[in-house]
Design an enzyme around this catalytic site. Structure first.
Site, short mmCIF file in Angstrom:
data_model
loop_
_atom_site.label_atom_id
_atom_site.label_comp_id
_atom_site.label_asym_id
_atom_site.label_seq_id
_atom_site.Cartn_x
_atom_site.Cartn_y
_atom_site.Cartn_z
N ARG A 503 -32.10 28.89 -8.08
CA ARG A 503 -30.97 29.70 -7.41
C ARG A 503 -31.44 31.62 -8.46
O ARG A 503 -32.54 31.44 -9.22
CB ARG A 503 -29.26 29.44 -8.32
CG ARG A 503 -29.39 29.34 -9.39
CD ARG A 503 -27.72 29.01 -9.81
NE ARG A 503 -27.65 28.35 -11.04
CZ ARG A 503 -27.29 27.50 -11.15
NH1 ARG A 503 -26.76 26.26 -10.53
NH2 ARG A 503 -27.00 27.41 -12.56
N GLU A 505 -30.92 32.60 -11.24
CA GLU A 505 -30.91 32.07 -12.78
C GLU A 505 -32.05 32.39 -13.67
O GLU A 505 -33.04 33.24 -14.08
CB GLU A 505 -30.31 30.40 -13.01
CG GLU A 505 -29.41 30.84 -14.45
CD GLU A 505 -27.67 30.50 -14.26
OE1 GLU A 505 -27.22 30.51 -13.11
OE2 GLU A 505 -27.47 30.37 -15.68
N GLU A 798 -27.35 19.47 -11.38
CA GLU A 798 -26.70 20.20 -12.50
C GLU A 798 -25.17 19.57 -13.06
O GLU A 798 -24.94 19.29 -14.08
CB GLU A 798 -26.43 21.70 -11.77
CG GLU A 798 -25.88 22.42 -12.80
CD GLU A 798 -25.66 24.28 -12.54
OE1 GLU A 798 -25.92 24.12 -11.82
OE2 GLU A 798 -25.89 24.61 -13.40
#
Ligand code: RAM
Length: 949
Positions: A503, A505, A798
């Site tokens: 993503r 990030e 996650e």
């Protein structure tokens, strides 16, 4: 603890006193310089390491001798012209600091080593290794920064994705050269080619740093790539971390979303060609280079690439290309004070390839390709078609139940590549190379026919870190879990330790890194990787001394600063490098930074030496991130911050001792005690339970899941208190009891987040609840590691509930990575407890093998386990299996190390080593018998140990 001594004196004599040494007993191999094999380095006094093998048991090195010379021929005692260490009485085999003549830039140093065994017999000289010095002075860079400003191009509605510049220059090389080196770097990313062939195999060069302070360069030996006469130097640049999009800045509507360090990607390269008479010709980037845009229309790390093959410049990498339509490259000034240094870590490379496992056609005519494994990387596309045919590639980690690609969890990362064909009859090949994605599935559209097996090849990208660990059991779930951990590490150790690869990030989040660092050491050699990242951490330290949330730290969001539980990475990571590899240089080089951080903690505690409730309410989220992504009531972040304060003081005291800073050692020892006392006075009730005043936390607003309320009596609290030795030894059993109780009250399920998960199983094991640790470890019920495996995962998630049968992908739009290593920190328990490999002295010079045997048996349990760990001192093995009447263990102890082997047994009489009763075995010493283990002291060698109990 009852300690028994068995004829120690006699055994000592038998075991260690006998001189059974033969000539050439010890052989030194795997020679490394600054952790690498034959590297280029700009460390002025590089550290040398080797490993020893011996046909004999119980071997140690009593002395070594190193020779360093300017040529392999001179590598003899009389003529070694750089360094003859002479015979040094020492057991050191790693981090031996070069202490010869001062080295200069470009110098090639050849070296070899020999070792004396315990009987004083010298072994043979090792094979010859070498290292090369990089450019030690910035002034040796004649090359200028050159580029082409694309700023007005590529402005889309959402993304600004300008085209990537191409650079070229023809040069003439005189005949008879003997050596050629290319020194090259970029602000942004570069690929450099000589006569149309890429130099080296590295990707995403030159890596991510705080470019305002430093940029790294690569050095390539291109002697065989150049020829006399005309040569063509070309380069493609991309935006990368320097000028591209970073993190979630776009998502959170940060005023700056891209180009955090600069707007224009720039190249700096110099080719140095050396002739036999010693003179050198240098070809360097300058205003005489030509530049153009071309086929690479868009190029961004996160958003992907667009390549229009019709816009290629045919022959641009060949001599004689007509570059009159190209512009003159623009020269940019250097930033004064910016360091240009040799890349210290292993390079990012293609570390593997994957093929399509299955494909399905979608209703819209596109295809979903399943690579069978979630990973980070890119692809190679092979297609044939008409000019203008447009292939679009989208990437995702998961599919929706209807088979559609799930991309919501990528948030603003476009993760899309587009290839427009030129219509070559022989087919076309393309690889998006300045971008990577985290994915298992590819959606491909625009093909004229169904994809053939060769249409897509998956290219795994990551820092090329030597594999050092293996972990295998008779339990398929556990084996898959280990594979998931390994893949998650591979997917996220890409130049820096990132949180996730998919993503918007991909940042070097500090808690993720520190909770996992010890696990990481068991899987890959991360010594040089963390050497680099420690520099990134120190560069990113705040002026007040706090380490950041992530390093490097571009300004992604105004409120991103630091957080307790995260910032301690600045201490924990270098400490782990010290423990695992015996590295004290990293400590010395960061000592001022680390001390500054400790001062910060001291100041923030306001003279109280702990952090009372809501101390960190000024942070965002309030109190910091705490036990991020835990279930249920939240552990007060300030209590955890206090634990970390004590823990950091302990590590600092130990590190101070290691580098001989005795005043600091004393200071930090005292600090650790003060903090413990202060925090226990405040956070512990008289019955030993942790308590907190919940009032200051109010409704928990600002704190993640703060609305669930706060409680100090949590799994995370006790797990950390045990792991960090927060309470005195006599209170440990009680801490363990509370932890076990809390688990039982929670239906035997874990409730821990980022900070609580790593210590959870080690804490259970440390307090005699190994069985409970095993139950958690082997569970496949939600939430657990096994649940992820049971749901088909090939990497670590996650969140415990990243996916559930009831809720599906509940968090997609927010935060839902399927490739996040934090919870993979259970790996530390797998090697450290289940296999029982524990270092007792830095660099595994002395270690323990204390396997914990799964007390239950059955097909869903572990009945056989084999863990290998190639330590900096050599390969360690711990294997055990349950037999009909006991345990069979296989243990390997490297040369020059010693180990305490804990054999599950109730008495020495039950234990047979290599067919001989332990007590009678000449090669071992029986140390003690306690807590269900017979402890053997062993030297190097392989041992088969049978325990009948
Ligand atoms: C998430 C990251 C990371 C975590 C931070 C607090 O977005 O993925 O894992 O450390 O937030």
């Amino acid at each position: 603890m009852k300690t028994l001594r068995y004829f120690v004196a006699a055994l000592l004599l038998l075991t260690f006193g006998l001189n059974r040494g033969s000539a050439q007993n010890l052989v030194a191999n795997y020679l490394r310089t600054e952790y690498k094999v034959s590297p280029v380095t700009d460390v002025v006094a590089p550290r040398l390491s080797w490993e020893l093998t011996s046909p004999e048991r119980n071997q140690i090195q009593s002395a070594y001798q190193i020779l360093v010379a300017s040529s392999p021929e001179k590598l003899t005692e009389p003529s070694a012209d750089l360094w003859n260490s002479e015979k040094v009485n020492s057991r050191a085999t790693a981090q031996v600091v070069y202490a010869g003549k001062t080295l200069t830039s470009r110098q090639i140093c050849y070296w070899k080593v020999r070792s004396w065994d315990k009987a004083g017999q010298p072994g043979a000289w090792s094979e010859v290794a070498h290292w090369e010095m990089g450019l030690l002075d910035k002034n040796e860079w004649r090359a200028q920064w050159i580029g082409l400003d694309p700023d007005t191009l590529g402005k889309g509605k959402i993304y600004q994705l300008p085209p990537a510049p191409y650079l070229r220059k023809e040069i003439k090389v005189k005949p008879g050269f003997r050596k050629a080196r290319l020194y090259v770097t970029a602000l942004g990313l570069y690929e450099f080619s000589l006569n149309g062939t890429k130099t080296g195999n590295d990707f995403l060069t030159p890596g991510w740093t705080d470019y305002d302070r430093r940029v790294y360069y690569q050095t390539y030996d291109v002697t065989s790539q150049i020829k006399s006469g005309t040569n063509v130097l070309t380069s493609q640049l991309s935006y990368g971390w320097y000028a591209g999009y970073l993190g979630y800045a776009l998502l959170v509507k940060n005023p700056v979303v891209r180009a955090f360090y600069g707007k224009v990607p720039l190249l700096k390269a110099q080719l140095e060609v050396e002739y036999p008479d010693g003179h050198t010709e240098t070809f360097a980037t300058d205003k005489n280079w030509k530049a153009s845009f071309g086929a690479l229309l868009e190029s961004d790390l996160m958003h992907g690439e667009t390549y229009d093959a019709r816009l290629e410049w045919p022959g641009w990498q060949k001599s004689g290309f007509d570059d009159r339509k190209w512009q003159k490259a623009e020269v940019y000034p250097d930033r004064p004070g910016r360091l240009v240094q040799t890349y210290p870590a292993p390079p990012v490379q293609i570390t593997g390839t994957l093929t399509v496992q299955s494909q399905t056609r979608r209703p819209d005519g596109s295809y979903i390709l399943d690579m069978g494994q979630n990973f980070a990387g890119t692809i190679r596309l092979r297609v044939q078609g008409k000019a203008g045919d447009t292939i679009r590639l989208r990437y995702g980690e998961k599919l929706f139940p209807d088979g559609q690609l799930m991309t919501e969890n990528l948030r603003m990362a476009r993760a899309t590549d587009t290839y427009i064909l030129k219509g070559d009859k022989n087919g076309e090949e393309w690889m998006p190379k300045f971008t990577y994605k985290g994915f298992q599935y590819i959606e491909i559209s625009g093909l004229r026919a169904a994809p053939a097996p060769e249409t897509i090849e998956g290219l795994v990208i990551g820092s090329e870190l030597p594999r050092v660990g293996t972990f295998e059991t008779d339990n398929a779930m556990v084996n898959q879990l280990y594979s998931n951990i390994e893949w998650t590490q591979r997917s996220n150790y890409i130049d820096i330790p990132t949180d996730c690869p998919q993503r918007d990030e991909r940042m070097g989040w500090t808690a993720d890194a520190h909770v996992y660092v010890k696990s990481a050491t068991f899987n890959r050699d991360v010594s040089a990787f963390f050497t680099k990242w420690t520099v990134d951490l120190n560069d990113a330290q705040y002026e007040n001394g706090a380490y950041p949330l992530y390093a490097p730290r571009p300004n992604l969001r105004k409120t991103d600063t630091y957080s307790p539980g995260w910032m301690e990475a600045g201490i924990i990571c270098p400490y782990q490098v010290y423990r695992s590899y015996g590295d004290t240089r990293l400590i010395r080089e960061g000592w001022v930074n680390m001390g500054h951080f400790m001062d910060f903690l001291e100041k923030r505690s306001n003279g109280t030496y702990f952090f009372t409730e809501a101390t960190f309410k000024d942070l965002s989220p309030k109190g910091g991130f705490g036990d991020w992504l835990s279930f249920g009531k939240k552990t007060p972040p300030d209590m955890l911050a206090s634990f970390y304060f004590a823990y950091c003081a302990d590590m600092m005291a130990e590190m101070a001792g290691a580098i001989g800073e005795s005043d600091d050692q004393k200071r930090f020892q005292e600090m650790g005690q003060k903090v413990r006392k202060a925090l226990l006075d405040h956070y512990q009730a008289s019955n030993g339970r942790f308590k907190t005043d919940t009032l200051p936390y109010g409704d928990g607003a600002g704190y993640v899941d703060g609305k669930l309320g706060f409680m100090a009596h949590t799994q995370t609290a006790y797990a950390n208190a045990i792991y960090m030795d927060i309470v005195p030894p006599k209170s440990m059993p009680q801490m363990g009891k509370y932890l076990a109780e809390l688990l039982r009250q929670n239906d035997g399920k874990l409730a821990t987040g980022f900070l609580g998960t790593k210590p959870l199983l080690p804490a259970l094991s440390a307090t005699g609840h190994s069985g409970l640790a095993y139950d958690l470890f082997l569970s496949t019920e939600f939430p657990s590691w096994g649940f992820e495996v049971a749901n088909g995962s090939t990497t670590i998630w996650e969140r415990w509930d990243s996916y559930t049968k009831e809720d599906g992908f509940r968090y997609n739009a927010a935060m839902n990575s399927f490739n996040h290593y934090s919870f993979g920190a259970v790996c530390e328990w797998m090697f450290g407890n289940a296999a029982g490999i524990q270092e007792l002295a830095p660099g595994y010079r002395h270690f323990r093998i204390r396997p914990e045997i799964d007390p239950k048996s059955g097909s869903d349990r572990i009945n056989r386990l084999r863990a290998g760990y190639h330590s900096v001192s050599g390969p360690i093995l711990s294997a055990w299996q349950k037999t009909s009447d006991g345990i069979l263990m296989n243990v390997s102890v490297p040369v020059n190390t010693t180990a305490e082997v804990f054999v599950p047994a109730d008495s020495a009489g039950q234990v047979v080593v290599d067919g001989q009763e332990a007590l009678a075995s000449p090669d071992i010493r029986v140390e003690s018998q306690a807590n269900g283990y017979l402890v053997l002291f062993v030297g190097s060698g392989n041992y088969e140990i049978v325990s009948k109990r």
